[in-house]
Design a protein around this motif. Structure first.
Motif, PDB file in Angstrom:
ATOM      1  N   MET A 149     -17.847   4.753 -41.744  1.00 53.08           N
ATOM      2  CA  MET A 149     -17.005   4.304 -40.630  1.00 53.08           C
ATOM      3  C   MET A 149     -17.631   4.667 -39.290  1.00 53.08           C
ATOM      4  SD  MET A 149     -13.019   4.703 -41.615  1.00 53.08           S
ATOM      5  CE  MET A 149     -13.006   5.833 -42.992  1.00 53.08           C
ATOM      6  N   ASP A 150     -18.277   5.823 -39.232  1.00 54.64           N
ATOM      7  CA  ASP A 150     -18.928   6.245 -38.000  1.00 54.64           C
ATOM      8  C   ASP A 150     -20.043   5.283 -37.607  1.00 54.64           C
ATOM      9  OD1 ASP A 150     -19.294   8.056 -35.830  1.00 54.64           O
ATOM     10  OD2 ASP A 150     -20.997   8.935 -36.879  1.00 54.64           O
ATOM     11  N   ARG A 151     -20.604   4.572 -38.556  1.00 59.53           N
ATOM     12  CA  ARG A 151     -21.700   3.635 -38.300  1.00 59.53           C
ATOM     13  C   ARG A 151     -21.210   2.256 -37.854  1.00 59.53           C
ATOM     14  NH1 ARG A 151     -24.262   7.911 -38.144  1.00 59.53           N
ATOM     15  NH2 ARG A 151     -24.859   8.902 -40.069  1.00 59.53           N
ATOM     16  N   LEU A 152     -19.953   1.938 -38.096  1.00 56.68           N
ATOM     17  CA  LEU A 152     -19.455   0.576 -37.889  1.00 56.68           C
ATOM     18  C   LEU A 152     -19.578   0.075 -36.461  1.00 56.68           C
ATOM     19  CD1 LEU A 152     -16.262   0.532 -40.146  1.00 56.68           C
ATOM     20  CD2 LEU A 152     -18.551  -0.345 -40.665  1.00 56.68           C
ATOM     21  N   THR A 153     -19.632   0.982 -35.510  1.00 60.78           N
ATOM     22  CA  THR A 153     -19.741   0.558 -34.111  1.00 60.78           C
ATOM     23  C   THR A 153     -21.024   1.081 -33.464  1.00 60.78           C
ATOM     24  OG1 THR A 153     -18.314   2.406 -33.495  1.00 60.78           O
ATOM     25  CG2 THR A 153     -17.281   0.233 -33.704  1.00 60.78           C
ATOM     26  N   GLN A 154     -22.036   1.271 -34.271  1.00 61.57           N
ATOM     27  CA  GLN A 154     -23.342   1.634 -33.719  1.00 61.57           C
ATOM     28  C   GLN A 154     -24.177   0.370 -33.614  1.00 61.57           C
ATOM     29  OE1 GLN A 154     -25.135   4.857 -35.871  1.00 61.57           O
ATOM     30  NE2 GLN A 154     -23.401   6.215 -35.520  1.00 61.57           N
ATOM     31  N   MET A 155     -24.707   0.140 -32.462  1.00 59.38           N
ATOM     32  CA  MET A 155     -25.487  -1.065 -32.179  1.00 59.38           C
ATOM     33  C   MET A 155     -26.639  -1.202 -33.158  1.00 59.38           C
ATOM     34  SD  MET A 155     -25.802  -3.582 -29.875  1.00 59.38           S
ATOM     35  CE  MET A 155     -25.219  -3.024 -28.304  1.00 59.38           C
ATOM     36  N   ASP A 156     -26.606  -2.262 -33.938  1.00 56.27           N
ATOM     37  CA  ASP A 156     -27.683  -2.612 -34.869  1.00 56.27           C
ATOM     38  C   ASP A 156     -28.076  -1.487 -35.816  1.00 56.27           C
ATOM     39  OD1 ASP A 156     -27.808  -5.229 -33.894  1.00 56.27           O
ATOM     40  OD2 ASP A 156     -29.061  -4.570 -32.228  1.00 56.27           O
TER      41      ASP A 156
END
Length: 148
Positions: free
Chosen positions: A42-49
């Motif tokens: 979930m922490d990765r879901l809004t990391q650019m690319d």
């Protein structure tokens, strides 16, 4: 801690996949459950690319990539897309709304993406005028307004 909510529209999308192809639908369902149970994912879901590409994952353990839905972001909607590298899920896009003040993700859609360059492909293509995009935008606006 992040909260992961599955919107009724996404539930209907998953049920539609199950109705069309039970085995495929269960693969999609399990992917959603994995995301829901994994705080790191979930922490990765809004990391650019984040995640790179299927041939060159970054980090090497990445199983999906993420990015903003640029056209939606330009229209003031905090929407993000996720693409799995697994061949069974590669054609699907998961569209999430993110509400950072609440650490809340809402899965708004699980849809098949159209083939690039295919003219009469009715599947999702990220254009805001597309019917699925309009459905997602409408659901997002109801979430923002607290009407869902």
């Amino acid at each position: 801690m992040y909260e992961y909510i599955i919107h009724n529209d996404a539930t209907a999308d998953i049920r539609g996949v199950i109705a069309e192809d039970k085995e495929q639908g269960l693969i999609v369902y399990r992917a959603v459950q994995q995301l829901r149970d994994d705080q790191d994912a979930m922490d990765r879901l809004t990391q650019m690319d984040w995640g790179g590409s299927p041939k060159w994952p970054r980090p090497k353990t990445a199983t999906f990539n993420t990015g903003p839905w640029v056209e939606a972001q330009n229209a003031q909607m905090n929407l993000w897309r996720l693409r799995f590298f697994d061949e069974d899920l590669a054609g699907y896009r998961f569209i999430h709304a993110f509400f950072p003040t609440e650490n809340r993700y809402v899965l708004l859609a699980v849809i098949e993406k159209s083939e690039f360059g295919v003219i009469h492909d009715e599947r999702f293509n990220y254009e805001l005028k597309h019917p699925i995009s309009q459905r997602i935008a409408s659901s997002y606006k109801r979430l923002v307004e607290g009407l869902w």
